[in-house]
Design a protein around this motif. Structure first.
Motif, PDB file in Angstrom:
ATOM      1  N   GLU A  48      10.642  -6.450   8.601  1.00  0.00           N
ATOM      2  CA  GLU A  48      10.447  -5.577   7.445  1.00  0.00           C
ATOM      3  C   GLU A  48       8.980  -5.254   7.227  1.00  0.00           C
ATOM      4  OE1 GLU A  48      10.928  -5.807   2.564  1.00  0.00           O
ATOM      5  OE2 GLU A  48       9.924  -7.365   3.734  1.00  0.00           O
ATOM      6  N   THR A  49       8.710  -3.972   6.925  1.00  0.00           N
ATOM      7  CA  THR A  49       7.469  -3.593   6.244  1.00  0.00           C
ATOM      8  C   THR A  49       7.857  -3.080   4.872  1.00  0.00           C
ATOM      9  OG1 THR A  49       7.560  -1.367   7.235  1.00  0.00           O
ATOM     10  CG2 THR A  49       6.204  -3.026   8.342  1.00  0.00           C
ATOM     11  N   THR A  50       6.946  -3.195   3.917  1.00  0.00           N
ATOM     12  CA  THR A  50       7.227  -2.703   2.567  1.00  0.00           C
ATOM     13  C   THR A  50       5.930  -2.349   1.866  1.00  0.00           C
ATOM     14  OG1 THR A  50       8.460  -3.152   0.520  1.00  0.00           O
ATOM     15  CG2 THR A  50       7.161  -4.970   1.416  1.00  0.00           C
ATOM     16  N   ASP A  51       6.002  -1.387   0.967  1.00  0.00           N
ATOM     17  CA  ASP A  51       4.863  -1.004   0.122  1.00  0.00           C
ATOM     18  C   ASP A  51       3.614  -0.686   0.951  1.00  0.00           C
ATOM     19  OD1 ASP A  51       5.716  -1.587  -2.913  1.00  0.00           O
ATOM     20  OD2 ASP A  51       6.646  -3.061  -1.599  1.00  0.00           O
ATOM     21  N   ILE A  52       3.806   0.127   1.993  1.00  0.00           N
ATOM     22  CA  ILE A  52       2.682   0.540   2.840  1.00  0.00           C
ATOM     23  C   ILE A  52       1.704   1.416   2.060  1.00  0.00           C
ATOM     24  CG2 ILE A  52       2.038   1.890   4.887  1.00  0.00           C
ATOM     25  CD1 ILE A  52       3.238  -0.814   5.548  1.00  0.00           C
ATOM     26  N   HIS A  53       2.203   2.283   1.197  1.00  0.00           N
ATOM     27  CA  HIS A  53       1.369   3.136   0.338  1.00  0.00           C
ATOM     28  C   HIS A  53       0.339   3.942   1.143  1.00  0.00           C
ATOM     29  CE1 HIS A  53       2.872   1.955  -3.625  1.00  0.00           C
ATOM     30  NE2 HIS A  53       2.976   0.723  -3.162  1.00  0.00           N
ATOM     31  N   VAL A  54       0.781   4.520   2.228  1.00  0.00           N
ATOM     32  CA  VAL A  54      -0.012   5.410   3.100  1.00  0.00           C
ATOM     33  C   VAL A  54      -1.116   4.668   3.849  1.00  0.00           C
ATOM     34  CG1 VAL A  54      -0.718   7.849   3.244  1.00  0.00           C
ATOM     35  CG2 VAL A  54       0.205   7.006   1.108  1.00  0.00           C
ATOM     36  N   ASN A  55      -1.158   3.366   3.759  1.00  0.00           N
ATOM     37  CA  ASN A  55      -2.198   2.599   4.456  1.00  0.00           C
ATOM     38  C   ASN A  55      -1.794   2.375   5.905  1.00  0.00           C
ATOM     39  OD1 ASN A  55      -4.317   1.837   2.372  1.00  0.00           O
ATOM     40  ND2 ASN A  55      -2.430   1.233   1.328  1.00  0.00           N
ATOM     41  N   VAL A  56      -1.900   3.431   6.695  1.00  0.00           N
ATOM     42  CA  VAL A  56      -1.634   3.321   8.125  1.00  0.00           C
ATOM     43  C   VAL A  56      -2.822   2.665   8.816  1.00  0.00           C
ATOM     44  CG1 VAL A  56      -1.119   4.586  10.242  1.00  0.00           C
ATOM     45  CG2 VAL A  56      -0.162   5.371   8.062  1.00  0.00           C
ATOM     46  N   MET A  57      -4.010   3.109   8.452  1.00  0.00           N
ATOM     47  CA  MET A  57      -5.216   2.595   9.088  1.00  0.00           C
ATOM     48  C   MET A  57      -5.758   1.371   8.352  1.00  0.00           C
ATOM     49  SD  MET A  57      -5.480   4.554  11.583  1.00  0.00           S
ATOM     50  CE  MET A  57      -6.952   3.703  12.107  1.00  0.00           C
ATOM     51  N   PRO A  58      -6.421   0.454   9.060  1.00  0.00           N
ATOM     52  CA  PRO A  58      -7.116  -0.657   8.396  1.00  0.00           C
ATOM     53  C   PRO A  58      -8.431  -0.152   7.808  1.00  0.00           C
ATOM     54  CG  PRO A  58      -7.437  -0.806  10.758  1.00  0.00           C
ATOM     55  CD  PRO A  58      -6.528   0.360  10.534  1.00  0.00           C
ATOM     56  N   TYR A  59      -8.304   0.745   6.834  1.00  0.00           N
ATOM     57  CA  TYR A  59      -9.479   1.438   6.304  1.00  0.00           C
ATOM     58  C   TYR A  59      -9.300   1.655   4.812  1.00  0.00           C
ATOM     59  CZ  TYR A  59     -13.657   4.338   6.572  1.00  0.00           C
ATOM     60  OH  TYR A  59     -14.936   4.811   6.436  1.00  0.00           O
ATOM     61  N   LEU A  97       6.051   4.527   0.620  1.00  0.00           N
ATOM     62  CA  LEU A  97       5.316   4.973   1.803  1.00  0.00           C
ATOM     63  C   LEU A  97       4.270   6.029   1.483  1.00  0.00           C
ATOM     64  CD1 LEU A  97       8.291   5.640   4.233  1.00  0.00           C
ATOM     65  CD2 LEU A  97       6.618   3.808   4.465  1.00  0.00           C
ATOM     66  N   LEU A  98       4.586   6.951   0.571  1.00  0.00           N
ATOM     67  CA  LEU A  98       3.951   8.259   0.553  1.00  0.00           C
ATOM     68  C   LEU A  98       2.793   8.412  -0.419  1.00  0.00           C
ATOM     69  CD1 LEU A  98       7.139  10.505   0.762  1.00  0.00           C
ATOM     70  CD2 LEU A  98       5.787   9.500   2.606  1.00  0.00           C
ATOM     71  N   PRO A 102      -6.087   7.898  -0.697  1.00  0.00           N
ATOM     72  CA  PRO A 102      -6.481   9.297  -0.601  1.00  0.00           C
ATOM     73  C   PRO A 102      -5.823  10.075   0.541  1.00  0.00           C
ATOM     74  CG  PRO A 102      -8.389   7.977  -1.146  1.00  0.00           C
ATOM     75  CD  PRO A 102      -7.266   7.008  -0.843  1.00  0.00           C
ATOM     76  N   MET A 103      -5.363   9.407   1.597  1.00  0.00           N
ATOM     77  CA  MET A 103      -4.637  10.138   2.627  1.00  0.00           C
ATOM     78  C   MET A 103      -3.353  10.718   2.050  1.00  0.00           C
ATOM     79  SD  MET A 103      -3.112   8.971   6.347  1.00  0.00           S
ATOM     80  CE  MET A 103      -4.665   8.855   7.232  1.00  0.00           C
ATOM     81  N   GLY A 104      -2.699   9.971   1.166  1.00  0.00           N
ATOM     82  CA  GLY A 104      -1.510  10.485   0.509  1.00  0.00           C
ATOM     83  C   GLY A 104      -1.823  11.697  -0.344  1.00  0.00           C
ATOM     84  N   ASP A 105      -2.919  11.640  -1.089  1.00  0.00           N
ATOM     85  CA  ASP A 105      -3.312  12.783  -1.910  1.00  0.00           C
ATOM     86  C   ASP A 105      -3.709  13.976  -1.051  1.00  0.00           C
ATOM     87  OD1 ASP A 105      -2.859  11.307  -4.149  1.00  0.00           O
ATOM     88  OD2 ASP A 105      -4.963  10.874  -4.562  1.00  0.00           O
ATOM     89  N   LEU A 118       5.038  16.879  10.103  1.00  0.00           N
ATOM     90  CA  LEU A 118       5.124  15.429  10.222  1.00  0.00           C
ATOM     91  C   LEU A 118       3.988  14.780   9.431  1.00  0.00           C
ATOM     92  CD1 LEU A 118       6.135  14.528  13.896  1.00  0.00           C
ATOM     93  CD2 LEU A 118       7.437  14.185  11.800  1.00  0.00           C
ATOM     94  N   HIS A 119       4.355  13.986   8.461  1.00  0.00           N
ATOM     95  CA  HIS A 119       3.403  13.217   7.673  1.00  0.00           C
ATOM     96  C   HIS A 119       2.855  12.089   8.550  1.00  0.00           C
ATOM     97  CE1 HIS A 119       1.949  10.597   4.422  1.00  0.00           C
ATOM     98  NE2 HIS A 119       2.088  11.610   3.590  1.00  0.00           N
ATOM     99  N   PRO A 120       1.577  11.698   8.366  1.00  0.00           N
ATOM    100  CA  PRO A 120       1.019  10.634   9.229  1.00  0.00           C
ATOM    101  C   PRO A 120       1.782   9.320   9.145  1.00  0.00           C
ATOM    102  CG  PRO A 120      -0.472  11.194   7.409  1.00  0.00           C
ATOM    103  CD  PRO A 120       0.541  12.274   7.493  1.00  0.00           C
ATOM    104  N   VAL A 121       2.300   8.965   7.967  1.00  0.00           N
ATOM    105  CA  VAL A 121       3.074   7.726   7.872  1.00  0.00           C
ATOM    106  C   VAL A 121       4.335   7.830   8.727  1.00  0.00           C
ATOM    107  CG1 VAL A 121       4.411   6.251   6.336  1.00  0.00           C
ATOM    108  CG2 VAL A 121       2.197   7.089   5.603  1.00  0.00           C
TER     109      VAL A 121
END
Length: 665
Positions: A48-59, A97-98, A102-105, A118-121
């Motif tokens: 499981e992954t959960t509550d990523i909140h657009v944090n794809v990158m370690p940034y 996820l979405l 700021p990437m989400g915004d 295609l959204h980056p997430v």
């Protein structure tokens, strides 16, 4: 920063050391060993992954620097290892996820999403080969069109059994749903004897019913929600009838052991009690289960074994901080499969060393990094766009113990905005107050989770850092008594302190900082010697008490029956946080603008802002009394400048925090 090197924080030596330590752990799970040679047993690992909140990158886009505590690209890098330990595995996501950085915004407000985009997430998730997912409450922050255009690009089913298109039917199975309630996936697994066999794994999803309050502006007239447990009791038997060997709940809902109530937000414990559900993936609360710290006193929850009402369950942190694992030892029962045994784990992507520094356990997964490179670069350009200047630093290290510049600037902007918007309306003569809360105040986010903007240029990333959520501006008209109770609710974040106590604990860790509203435009004090009037859920636990004293407007005591216009956000105005007597019936203004956009416009108009806090609130003095609290260690740079409070360094706290002493005498 112009290349992917910019956000890769690990040196080659550190990465190789961490990789060697991690790969050394790749051994078969005991269930795989146990099933070996047994033709009627098999090991299945659920991730499981959960509550990523657009944090794809370690940034961290707010700080504009790499961060080893986050990123699906990091979580992804251990998937191959986890799959190798198991042989048979499936990967799911539990929502949120979405929205969240700021990437989400950027994707929602600048680039936009059309059908087929295609959204980056989603790009990253497609690379990783997810089997199923559900939606979280933050999926709805940008509206339904954005939601469906985004999720339409997923190469895996999205399920949700309690989100309807309209009013609820008499029978939940007759609800017109926005998503399929469940998916039954037939997976070929290899048993202990080496033979391949089919198993039908059912996944059913749930979202908190409270989205109808939190995102009313996007959902009113377009959606409705049903109670989570009620929906599960209706649909799980259908899944069994359709041949599901095992049923897994994807519950974007947390764990609350205070008893089952109708339409409860955090219903995962009671969801586990629904007959036919075999395991629960949970989330939403940004906590970790199983684990040593969270949910240790919840009846029915075993945070050591990882069970809810005896069934396997996992909550995998947030922002990719953990990979949740439920391992099942399966046994063939006639033509189907049943669970013989299980283990649960939340595996972290980082740890702290003896020097309390964050150390990455894994590196990035290159394929995930490559999939989002264009959007990452575009987001960096977006967040670095300057909009004005600040004459003094903006920081939130002491936002819970003194009037704070990061909260002050939000209130200044909200007051400026509402005064202009209502200058010709029927409420133009009412006194204007502004309610705002610190969003980045440590807590679950860790010792680095604070706003810290130096004097000088302010960029969009700084505004997004001040105000994390895409809320919209709303205003309510309430009485002076209701203003006082609003503040009484906020004051529940503080523990009761006995006069004369030394270094008493100040902050109640179960009270979320985003519910600690400071109301600007009035002056008041908080009496910590009194118990809290309300608990964190808005229940009057000490109705006779009064922590809020000397509440004044314009230098005079507030009249209980007086009328005030309070500007806030749609979440609070709609009842979010369960503040007493605050709800949609009090709303007199629904703004077209997000609070963040209002802050940007305010800064642009002012050119240079002065965010100095006006110290409109403080604690009632208590002779010979001190209390302690934790904040980020960088707060030491600002402690001497805090207005309205005497603060001194008290050494190191836990898990990278610094400890400070508040002198109440």
């Amino acid at each position: 920063m112009s290349s992917l090197i910019d956000f890769h924080p690990m040196s080659r030596r550190a990465f190789l050391g961490g990789f060697a330590a991690t790969t050394a752990l790749i051994t078969l799970h005991p269930f795989a060993v146990r099933a070996n040679g047994n033709a009627n047993q098999a090991h299945l690992r659920l991730m499981e992954t959960t509550d990523i909140h657009v944090n794809v990158m370690p940034y961290d886009y707010y700080a504009d620097k790499p961060n080893d505590t986050m990123g699906l690209a990091r979580t992804a890098s251990i998937i191959d290892q986890i799959r190798a330990e198991a042989g048979n595995s499936m990967l799911v996501d539990n929502g949120d996820l979405l929205q969240g950085n700021p990437m989400g915004d950027y994707m929602a407000y600048k680039k936009g999403m059309k059908a087929g985009d295609l959204h980056p997430v989603i790009k990253a998730m497609n690379v990783l080969g997810y089997d199923c997912g559900t939606v979280g409450n933050h999926e709805f922050n940008y509206g339904l069109d954005f939601l469906f255009n985004t999720l339409g690009g997923a190469n895996f089913p999205i399920v949700c059994a309690n989100l309807t298109k309209g009013e609820l039917a008499a029978d939940p199975k007759q609800d017109a749903l926005h998503f399929k309630p469940y998916a039954i996936i037939e997976k070929t697994i290899k048993d202990g004897g080496g033979a391949e066999s089919a198993i039908k794994v059912g996944f059913i999803g749930f979202v908190p019913p409270q989205i109808m309050v939190w995102d009313q502006k996007n959902l009113y007239g377009k959606a409705h929600t049903r109670d989570i447990v009620e929906a599960a009791r209706a649909w799980v038997p259908v899944m069994k009838e359709e041949g599901a060997d095992i049923v897994i709940a994807l519950s974007h809902s947390g764990i609350d052991g205070h008893g089952l109530t109708e339409r409860m937000e955090n219903a995962s414990l009671y969801l586990a009690g629904v007959e036919g559900i075999d395991a629960v993936f949970t989330g939403h609360q940004h906590l970790v289960f199983p684990g040593p710290k969270d949910f240790v006193d919840v009846p029915g929850a075993d945070p050591v074994k990882g069970t809810l009402l005896g069934k396997p369950a996992v909550m995998a942190g947030f922002w990719g901080s953990h990979m949740g694992l439920i391992d099942l030892l399966l046994e063939k029962d006639g033509s189907g499969w049943k669970i013989l045994d299980f283990t649960c784990e939340a595996r972290p992507i980082y740890h702290r060393d003896d020097a309390r520094k964050i150390v990455a356990n894994v590196g990035d997964k290159a394929e995930v990094v490559a999939s989002v490179e264009p959007e990452h670069k575009a987001t960096l350009d977006y967040v670095r766009t300057p909009v004005g200047k600040t004459s003094a630093p903006l920081y939130s290290y002491f936002a819970l113990v003194a009037d704070d510049p990061s909260v002050q600037i939000v209130s200044n902007a909200q007051t400026w905005y509402i005064r202009d918007m209502l200058k010709d309306g029927p409420h133009k003569d009412l006194p204007i107050l502004s309610a705002a809360a610190p969003f980045k105040a440590g807590g679950r986010g860790g010792a680095e989770y604070y706003t810290d903007v130096p004097a000088g240029d302010i960029a969009i990333k700084n505004v997004a850092d001040l105000y994390l959520y895409p809320n919209t501006v709303q205003a309510v008209v309430i009485t002076g008594e209701q203003v006082k109770n609003w503040l009484e609710m906020s004051a529940g974040i503080f523990n009761q302190i006995v006069a004369g106590a030394q270094d008493a604990s100040l902050i109640n860790p179960d009270f979320p900082s985003y519910n600690y509203d400071v109301i600007d435009g009035v002056t008041y004090q908080i009496d910590l010697s009194k118990p809290a009037k309300y608990d964190k859920d808005g229940k009057a636990v000490h109705p006779e008490t009064s922590r809020i004293v000397n509440l004044q407007f314009g230098g005079k005591p507030i009249e209980p029956g007086g009328k005030f216009l309070v500007v806030t956000n749609n979440y609070r105005a709609g009842g979010g946080g369960k503040f007493p007597e605050i709800g949609a019936d009090k709303v007199v203004f629904v703004g077209p603008d997000t609070n963040r956009d209002v802050i940007v416009r305010y800064i642009v108009e002012q050119g240079t802002i002065n965010p100095s806090a006006d110290a409109n609130w403080s604690f009632v003095p208590m002779a010979g009394t001190t209390a302690t609290f934790e904040t980020g260690p960088k707060g030491r740079d600002y402690a001497a400048a805090v207005k309205g409070a005497r603060i001194e360094d008290a050494g190191d706290g836990a898990e990278g925090f610094a400890k400070f002493r508040l002198i109440l005498g």
